[in-house]
Structures are given as structure tokens and as C-alpha cells.
Write a protein that holds these residues in place. Sequence first.
Motif, short mmCIF file in Angstrom:
data_model
loop_
_atom_site.label_atom_id
_atom_site.label_comp_id
_atom_site.label_asym_id
_atom_site.label_seq_id
_atom_site.Cartn_x
_atom_site.Cartn_y
_atom_site.Cartn_z
N LEU A 194 0.79 -1.23 0.00
CA LEU A 194 0.00 0.00 0.00
C LEU A 194 0.83 1.28 0.00
O LEU A 194 0.29 2.37 -0.24
N GLY A 195 2.12 1.17 0.28
CA GLY A 195 2.96 2.35 0.37
C GLY A 195 3.18 3.01 -0.99
O GLY A 195 2.99 2.39 -2.05
N ARG A 196 3.59 4.25 -0.96
CA ARG A 196 3.78 5.01 -2.19
C ARG A 196 4.89 4.40 -3.04
O ARG A 196 5.96 4.06 -2.54
N ARG A 197 4.61 4.30 -4.34
CA ARG A 197 5.62 3.81 -5.28
C ARG A 197 5.47 4.53 -6.61
O ARG A 197 4.41 5.05 -6.94
N ARG A 198 6.53 4.52 -7.38
CA ARG A 198 6.50 5.17 -8.67
C ARG A 198 5.99 4.18 -9.72
O ARG A 198 6.36 3.00 -9.71
N VAL A 199 5.15 4.67 -10.61
CA VAL A 199 4.63 3.85 -11.71
C VAL A 199 4.97 4.56 -13.02
O VAL A 199 5.30 5.76 -13.04
N SER A 200 4.89 3.83 -14.10
CA SER A 200 5.25 4.38 -15.40
C SER A 200 4.31 5.52 -15.80
O SER A 200 3.09 5.42 -15.65
N SER A 201 4.90 6.59 -16.34
CA SER A 201 4.11 7.72 -16.80
C SER A 201 3.65 7.57 -18.25
O SER A 201 2.68 8.19 -18.67
N GLY A 202 4.36 6.78 -19.02
CA GLY A 202 4.02 6.65 -20.43
C GLY A 202 4.67 7.74 -21.26
O GLY A 202 5.09 8.79 -20.74
N LEU A 203 4.78 7.53 -22.57
CA LEU A 203 5.47 8.45 -23.45
C LEU A 203 4.80 9.83 -23.48
O LEU A 203 5.48 10.86 -23.49
N LEU A 204 3.47 9.87 -23.51
CA LEU A 204 2.77 11.13 -23.60
C LEU A 204 3.03 12.03 -22.39
O LEU A 204 3.07 13.25 -22.51
N SER A 205 3.22 11.39 -21.23
CA SER A 205 3.40 12.15 -19.98
C SER A 205 4.78 11.92 -19.39
O SER A 205 4.95 11.89 -18.17
N VAL A 206 5.79 11.79 -20.26
CA VAL A 206 7.13 11.50 -19.77
C VAL A 206 7.65 12.63 -18.88
O VAL A 206 8.54 12.42 -18.04
N HIS A 207 7.10 13.83 -19.01
CA HIS A 207 7.54 14.97 -18.19
C HIS A 207 6.94 14.91 -16.78
O HIS A 207 7.26 15.76 -15.94
N GLN A 208 6.05 13.95 -16.52
CA GLN A 208 5.42 13.82 -15.20
C GLN A 208 5.97 12.61 -14.45
O GLN A 208 6.20 11.55 -15.05
N ARG A 209 6.22 12.77 -13.18
CA ARG A 209 6.50 11.61 -12.33
C ARG A 209 5.16 11.13 -11.78
O ARG A 209 4.40 11.90 -11.20
N ALA A 210 4.86 9.84 -11.96
CA ALA A 210 3.59 9.29 -11.53
C ALA A 210 3.80 8.46 -10.26
O ALA A 210 4.65 7.56 -10.23
N LEU A 211 3.02 8.76 -9.24
CA LEU A 211 3.13 8.08 -7.95
C LEU A 211 1.78 7.50 -7.54
O LEU A 211 0.73 8.13 -7.73
N LEU A 212 1.83 6.30 -6.99
CA LEU A 212 0.61 5.62 -6.55
C LEU A 212 0.77 5.16 -5.12
O LEU A 212 1.78 4.55 -4.75
N SER A 213 -0.22 5.44 -4.31
CA SER A 213 -0.26 4.93 -2.94
C SER A 213 -1.71 4.61 -2.60
O SER A 213 -2.62 4.84 -3.39
N TYR A 214 -1.91 4.07 -1.41
CA TYR A 214 -3.27 3.69 -0.97
C TYR A 214 -3.52 4.29 0.41
O TYR A 214 -2.70 4.15 1.32
N ARG A 215 -4.65 4.94 0.55
CA ARG A 215 -5.01 5.57 1.82
C ARG A 215 -6.10 4.77 2.52
O ARG A 215 -6.92 4.11 1.87
#
Length: 479
Positions: A92-113
Motif C-alpha cells: 500500500l505504500g507510495r511507489r512510482r509507476v510508469s508515466s508513459g510516453l505522452l506524460s514523460v515529463h510527469q513523475r507518476a506516484l501511486l499509494s493507498y489511503r
Amino acid sequence: MTSPADPPVHGVEDVRTAVEQARSAGRSWAALGHRGRRTALLGWKHAVARRTDEFAGLIASETGKPLHDARAEVLLTLVHLDWAARNARRVLGRRRVSSGLLSVHQRALLSYRPLGVVGVIGPWNYPLYTPMGSIGYALAAGNAVVFKPSELTPGVGILLARSFGEAVPDHAGLLRTITGPASTGAALAGADGPTGLDKVAFTGSPGTARRVAAACAATLTPLLAECGGKDAVLVAADADLDAAADAIVWGAMGNAGQTCAGVERVYAVASVHEELCARVVSRARVLAPGEAYGPLTLPSQLDVVRRHVKQALQDGGRAVLGGPDAPRTRTVAPVVLTGVPEDSPAVTEETFGPVVVVNAVRDMAEAVERANASAYSLGAAVFTRSRAAGLAVAGRLDSGAVSVNSVLGFAAVPSLPFGGAGESGYGRIHGEEGLRAFAAPHSVTVRRFAPAVDLTSFATPRTAAARAVELGRRLHARF
């Protein structure tokens, strides 16, 4: 089968108060973080382990099951609580996931609350292990819990909350137990108006689950429902019949057959059917009801067992052990039936007693077809000497969990999710899915740099934006 004292009957206002108090306690629990919750839950686990005899004695007293079965139930509970506590941060802790080519300028993070406050409505057949599959995982995910145990086993629920408060005194109000009849559970689910719960986890009959679902629907409260099964064992021509028979008898007669994922149907290839029946009967005949397993906990279940056995014989089935007069008291001797039509209640309805139907089939393809024809789809088992064949058959079964060359093998593996579909309910407890069931995904993006063409700005020239969109379209058209 008694509780240590007459528990209180909690009404609607009591339920709402319990939810409010749990929510208040839950704020500091959520703020504790994964490391802090892990330490607290492992401390609770240690305390429960030290009090195994106390828990097991109470379970045995309220359900009637033998003490050795009750001790095994406590052990299973400890295994799952340990896994939930140790793995919540990883899952459930925060981790980085792939942003994809279209959003390569974004860091994508996923967690669970945490969701907030989870209401758990538990059963009587495994009054500690089954509800803790929701309680332990919900607590590990950062929630508070209000637990309504079965009115047949209130003492276990009361002891559970008390043991938590004593082991984790700084968060004593986090797990609250409310007691009472079905009306108390209905109130918790919201049948008498909103209670403020953020999710309900229910274990019980499909009929009751429908009523709980209707109450939850009024406030769009999510529901996780585990509603039992009619689990099948499939026995191939090359199976080890001694191992299959031993597992079938244990899976069908253990806990007096009062196991949601217990064995109620067996489909054996015709060439080994007769020999398998003989071995099943040989093992079941020597079981001493009241010693090997306890009585039916729910008094009305005896009528169900009688009806299923009687109707199976009237429909053309044959009793190779026991018979229409066998179930006379709640301490039911083993009943083994064969040749029972597939539309007989003993095949289509959950019996929840020490009764098993062993039918012959042409081949494993027909066994799979019959197993999948049930309205239930909780668990199943396959017996064959070929591991590859066993896995292939397992993959064709609709049930949520399958054991190969054992029964209920998945119950003691905390990393595996548990649950079914159809009349068996929906949602999953245990494992990573069980942790996520009591948490809400939280998505975050962090802009790392300015993109060459910013599609989220009116300042970007339309011609440049159009070229970027066309380039993306061509790439997706080709790859």
C-alpha cells in the motif's frame, strides 16, 4: 455452546456511537504510518498467541467444536495477521509507476489511503479466523473497525476487541465490538439509516448478503461479501485414491461440514469411482462425532441436512454411509451419498453439514462441466498424479481458489486472495488484494520539466499541438 456472559444487545444509536468513536480513534492510527501500525499489530499478534488457550477455549465453548480444531483456528488467525502487518507497507505504500510516453515529463506516484471505518459482520462457524481476514487486513491498511460477531459467538468478538485494547492501549478504541441479533448487523449495514461506515465486509448466507447489499446501496457504501460455497473435488483416473479419500473426508466432515470452502461434491472418473467411494466410506465410518468434530452450531441447520439427505434418496441417490434416519441430533454422523442427480438440493444447495455427494463422471471434462454448473464458485480441488494436468484442470474451473492434490490448501497461505463469485459473493480478503480491498488508491503526478509541446496549456500554438497529436496517433496506429 455458551458465551461467558449475556452480551448486551446494541441498537441503532449504539451502533452509530461505536462508528463515531472508532472514527475518532482511527485518526491517530492512520497518522501512525505503516511502520507504526506494523509494530502495534505484531504486538497484538504476540498477545493473541500467548492467549491461544483462552481464545480456543472460548471458541470451543461457543461453537461446540473440539479444542484442537479451535487451536488450529487461532493459528490460522495468527498467520494472516502476521502477513497483513508485515506486508501492508510494501503493498500500500507510495511507489512510482510508469508515466508513459505522452506524460514523460510527469513523475507518476501511486499509494493507498485508509478508507476510514470498516464494519465487519462475522459468521459463527469460524468466529475468529474468518472475520479476522477482514479485521486484520483493514487495520493493517490504516482503518478503524466496528465488528459485529454472530449472536451465536459474541464472546469471541468481545475478547478480540478487549485483547487489542490491552495489547495496543494507545489505540484502545480502534477495534470496537457490538453485539446483538441480526437487527444489530442490519443497523451496522445502514438498514435503519446511515451509520457513517466507509465499507462493510460481510460473511454469511447469500440471502442475508442481499439484504446487507440493499442497505449499503442506499448510501453507496461499498460491500465485500463472502457467502459460502458448494465446493467440488475432481478426481482423475490416475489419482492417488488414498490421498484423495483422506482429503475428501477431512474437507467434508471437518468442523461438522460447517466450512464455506468445505467439500460437498465429488466428481470421480467412472473407472475409479467405486474404489474411491469405498475408501471414503472406510475413513468416514471410523470418525466419532463429538470427538473428531463437534455438533452443528446452528440448530436449524439440522433440518437442512435432513432435507438434503432425504431428497437425495428420493431423487434416486444412494447412501453408502448413513441414511435418511442418520441425522437425528445436532451431532450428525458422516453421510456419504452417490448417484445423486445434479438437480437435487444435496448437489445444488449448500448443506453445511457432514454430508458429501460422490458422483461418477465420464472424464475430467465432464467433471469440470459439472463443477462449474453450480451457482457457487468459491473453492475447488483436483486430484491427479500429473502436476501439469492438475494445473490445466484448475485453470478451467470457475472457482476463486483451487487446490491440487489437497483440499483447502489456499486457506493457510496468507499471500493468496480468497473469495468467489455468484452465490459465493464478491470481493476478496487475504493477500495483496485483501489489503487493497480496505484502501483507496491515491494517484499523484509531479511535473519534472516542461514538455516540448504542452497539451495542457492554451499558450501552446494550435499547429504545434496538432502536430504532436498526429505524431502520437501515427505511433499508436503502427505499434
